[in-house]
Scaffold this motif. Structure first.
Motif, PDB file in Angstrom:
ATOM      1  N   SER A 304       0.962  -1.291  -0.003  1.00 52.97           N
ATOM      2  CA  SER A 304      -0.244  -0.072  -0.013  1.00 52.97           C
ATOM      3  C   SER A 304       0.961   1.158  -0.028  1.00 52.97           C
ATOM      4  CB  SER A 304      -0.935   0.047   0.920  1.00 52.97           C
ATOM      5  OG  SER A 304      -1.864  -1.218   1.322  1.00 52.97           O
ATOM      6  N   ILE A 305       2.254   1.121   0.177  1.00 51.52           N
ATOM      7  CA  ILE A 305       3.178   2.292   0.194  1.00 51.52           C
ATOM      8  C   ILE A 305       2.971   3.487  -1.096  1.00 51.52           C
ATOM      9  CG2 ILE A 305       5.542   3.017   0.151  1.00 51.52           C
ATOM     10  CD1 ILE A 305       6.013   0.720   2.310  1.00 51.52           C
ATOM     11  N   PRO A 306       2.877   2.778  -2.334  1.00 50.09           N
ATOM     12  CA  PRO A 306       2.873   3.795  -3.488  1.00 50.09           C
ATOM     13  C   PRO A 306       1.568   4.510  -3.357  1.00 50.09           C
ATOM     14  CG  PRO A 306       3.401   1.258  -4.223  1.00 50.09           C
ATOM     15  CD  PRO A 306       3.126   1.213  -2.770  1.00 50.09           C
ATOM     16  N   TRP A 307       0.406   4.264  -2.690  1.00 50.86           N
ATOM     17  CA  TRP A 307      -0.600   5.154  -2.568  1.00 50.86           C
ATOM     18  C   TRP A 307      -0.281   6.635  -1.904  1.00 50.86           C
ATOM     19  CZ3 TRP A 307      -4.386   4.099  -5.814  1.00 50.86           C
ATOM     20  CH2 TRP A 307      -4.560   2.795  -6.033  1.00 50.86           C
ATOM     21  N   TYR A 331      -2.723   9.516 -14.005  1.00 52.15           N
ATOM     22  CA  TYR A 331      -3.616   9.443 -15.165  1.00 52.15           C
ATOM     23  C   TYR A 331      -2.678   9.120 -16.547  1.00 52.15           C
ATOM     24  CZ  TYR A 331      -6.812  11.778 -12.431  1.00 52.15           C
ATOM     25  OH  TYR A 331      -7.718  12.195 -11.227  1.00 52.15           O
ATOM     26  N   THR A 332      -1.424   9.391 -16.623  1.00 58.59           N
ATOM     27  CA  THR A 332      -0.631   8.930 -17.694  1.00 58.59           C
ATOM     28  C   THR A 332       0.487   7.997 -17.530  1.00 58.59           C
ATOM     29  OG1 THR A 332       0.858  10.986 -17.089  1.00 58.59           O
ATOM     30  CG2 THR A 332      -1.165  11.243 -18.413  1.00 58.59           C
ATOM     31  N   SER A 333       0.973   7.837 -16.380  1.00 56.48           N
ATOM     32  CA  SER A 333       1.966   6.993 -15.990  1.00 56.48           C
ATOM     33  C   SER A 333       1.962   5.464 -16.250  1.00 56.48           C
ATOM     34  CB  SER A 333       2.462   7.182 -14.705  1.00 56.48           C
ATOM     35  OG  SER A 333       3.559   6.226 -14.303  1.00 56.48           O
ATOM     36  N   ILE A 334       2.544   4.529 -16.948  1.00 57.65           N
ATOM     37  CA  ILE A 334       2.373   3.221 -17.106  1.00 57.65           C
ATOM     38  C   ILE A 334       2.354   2.524 -15.716  1.00 57.65           C
ATOM     39  CG2 ILE A 334       3.278   1.073 -18.004  1.00 57.65           C
ATOM     40  CD1 ILE A 334       4.272   2.643 -20.488  1.00 57.65           C
ATOM     41  N   VAL A 338      -0.292   0.108 -14.223  1.00 55.95           N
ATOM     42  CA  VAL A 338      -0.047  -1.499 -14.031  1.00 55.95           C
ATOM     43  C   VAL A 338      -0.382  -1.762 -12.462  1.00 55.95           C
ATOM     44  CG1 VAL A 338       1.741  -3.189 -13.515  1.00 55.95           C
ATOM     45  CG2 VAL A 338       1.288  -1.777 -15.550  1.00 55.95           C
ATOM     46  N   TYR A 339      -0.040  -0.531 -11.654  1.00 56.58           N
ATOM     47  CA  TYR A 339      -0.271  -0.847 -10.065  1.00 56.58           C
ATOM     48  C   TYR A 339      -1.745  -1.202  -9.857  1.00 56.58           C
ATOM     49  CZ  TYR A 339      -0.159   0.096  -5.244  1.00 56.58           C
ATOM     50  OH  TYR A 339      -0.214   0.234  -3.908  1.00 56.58           O
ATOM     51  N   HIS A 343      -3.304  -3.940  -8.157  1.00 56.57           N
ATOM     52  CA  HIS A 343      -3.987  -4.040  -6.817  1.00 56.57           C
ATOM     53  C   HIS A 343      -5.347  -4.422  -6.811  1.00 56.57           C
ATOM     54  CE1 HIS A 343      -5.145  -2.157  -2.821  1.00 56.57           C
ATOM     55  NE2 HIS A 343      -6.190  -1.405  -3.621  1.00 56.57           N
ATOM     56  N   ARG A 344      -6.153  -4.149  -7.740  1.00 56.61           N
ATOM     57  CA  ARG A 344      -7.607  -4.494  -8.035  1.00 56.61           C
ATOM     58  C   ARG A 344      -7.723  -5.845  -8.199  1.00 56.61           C
ATOM     59  NH1 ARG A 344     -11.379  -1.624  -6.185  1.00 56.61           N
ATOM     60  NH2 ARG A 344     -12.861  -2.209  -7.660  1.00 56.61           N
TER      61      ARG A 344
END
Length: 483
Positions: A304-307, A331-334, A338-339, A343-344
């Motif tokens: 969860s750290i990237p959030w 909104y634009t980063s790959i 992917v993350y 996560h979903r």
């Protein structure tokens, strides 16, 4: 310059004092945890008093340090609402007086134990200690509330009315569901309290998983309901600082994911206990349960750290960043694409499929084993109403299927919306309606309180303990009135 130096020295001294008191906060928490385990070689009576004193000191640190610190360093927050500020001003002396009188009660208890042999057997008991602690707390609270009503200029309006009016003022629009979910906090607290006593007839391994699941659900209610509620209905508070806002986002995702995967871990544990006889003795132990719970918690926090890096500050005031808005690269980063997709998939799609798979395999094994055992029971021509082993398995299976089944039903809408959304994105069709998404979110939050209801329905000993917990405050009040 002398005035500035004096002011800076005062601020430094004040910060140092606050830092010392926060260290006491951590020490009191450790003391409560260690003493609650009752492994220090102390009598039950002394342990009760020491826990009460540590808890009172813990409340002093919260009220007299943390809340005062928030009011001082965040001059515009919900704590500056008149009713809340009045409540804090009552809470600070109340906790201090409570801490002092707990020390007095403990001193009297030790005096009786040493100097009064005749009274020792009647007075120095765990039950008497609980009655004295409860009576002292209730009387001090009532006295302080009455005095606060007088000091605030209206003796007929007690402090609980301030809190009630505050809730009415704030919760006028579309907030009834928030109150319902906040009540889930008390449900999970009761579940943790009852299960921690280990008097429900469950194995230590199962008990560990159930306590961990209840604690995770409690954290979901705190982060995903209460903190979100504060951010929405108190638009300018310390929760709107960019760092705090980002941290709350991490906690929301981490607690939800932890709750889901602990349910998976519990389902897998029961699958191994029922279907894998060779692994049962090694895996289905209290020590292994603690390892699994700790591992799941750590991995979930790391995932969860990237959030935390999802947002940036909207304003900067006095070198302090305020409010959270999503970064453009979200909104634009790959990486973010992917993350978010990963996560979903990890929550809730993969857990949903794993729980369904483990339950199917468990049902298949139980059906085959029950059929063979019933045949053996009939061949031996035993007399009796039922097989006790089958009865024990039936209760274990009911608990397992109730927990995992409620998870599947309450998360099904959320999973369906996610799959529909992915299909709509790939084929360009219409996505699910916002109403369905809201319903799925509400059902997901509802899953944080269903486990306690399941324990109540399926476990007779848990029902008895729940009745005892519910009756306990009322019995203390009645004893306080008699005294």
């Amino acid at each position: 310059m002398d005035i500035l130096d004096t002011t800076s020295n005062q601020q430094y001294g004040l910060q140092k004092s606050h830092r010392r008191k926060l260290e006491n906060y951590a020490f009191n928490v450790l003391a409560i945890v260690i003493l609650s385990r009752r492994q220090c070689g102390l009598t039950k009576c002394i342990t009760q008093y020491l826990i009460a004193m540590a808890t009172a000191d813990f409340l002093v640190v919260i009220a007299d340090v943390m809340l005062r610190w928030l009011i001082m360093y965040f001059p515009v927050s919900f704590l500056d609402i008149t009713h809340v500020c009045s409540f804090v001003m009552v809470l600070i002396p109340a906790t201090t007086i409570h801490s002092v009188w707990m020390t007095v009660a403990f001193t009297i208890d030790r005096f009786v134990a040493i100097c009064c042999p005749k009274l020792k057997t009647k007075y120095c008991t765990e039950k008497t200690a609980s009655v004295i602690i409860g009576t002292t707390s209730v009387k001090l609270a009532v006295t302080r509330l009455m005095n606060s009503g007088y000091c605030l200029g209206n003796a007929n309006i007690l402090l609980y009315r301030y809190s009630f009016r505050l809730c009415l003022d704030v919760l006028k629009e579309n907030s009834k569901k928030q109150l319902v979910f906040v009540s889930f906090e008390w449900v999970n607290l009761m579940a943790i309290t009852i299960l921690s006593r280990r008097t429900c007839g469950l194995s230590k391994c199962v008990n560990r998983y159930l306590v961990a699941m209840a604690a995770a659900d409690l954290l979901v209610v705190i982060t995903d309901v209460m903190l979100r509620w504060f951010i929405i209905y108190f638009p300018v508070s310390f929760l709107d600082i960019t760092f705090v806002c980002s941290l709350v986002e991490v906690l929301m995702f981490a607690t939800t994911v932890c709750s889901v995967w602990l349910t998976v871990a519990f389902t897998f544990d029961r699958f191994v206990a029922i279907c894998c006889k060779k692994l049962r003795t090694k895996y289905c132990t209290e020590k292994m349960a603690l390892v699994v719970i700790g591992t799941v918690s750590v991995l979930v926090c790391l995932e969860s750290i990237p959030w935390f890096f999802k947002y940036r500050a909207k304003y900067t005031f006095n070198n302090l960043e305020w409010f959270c808005i999503k970064k453009a690269e979200y909104y634009t980063s790959i990486f973010w694409t992917v993350y978010v997709l990963l996560h979903r998939f990890l929550t809730p799609l993969v857990p949903f499929l794993l729980i369904v798979l483990f339950n199917i395999l468990t049902v298949r094994h139980i059906f085959m084993a029950s059929k063979a055992r019933r045949r053996l029971w009939m061949e031996t021509e035993r007399e009796g109403p039922s097989d006790p082993e089958m009865e024990r398995r039936r209760k274990s299976v009911i608990l397992l299927f109730s927990i995992s089944g409620s998870f599947i039903l309450l998360w099904m809408t959320n999973v369906t919306c996610f799959i529909h959304q992915r299909i709509a994105f790939v084929y360009g069709s219409s996505p699910p309606s916002p109403t369905m998404g809201t319903i799925g979110y509400l059902l997901q939050l509802l899953s944080t309180c269903t486990n306690t209801c399941i324990y109540t329905v399926t476990q007779s000993q848990f029902r008895e303990q729940l009745k005892t917990v519910v009756k306990y405050p009322f019995s203390l009040i009645l004893k306080a009135i008699k005294l």
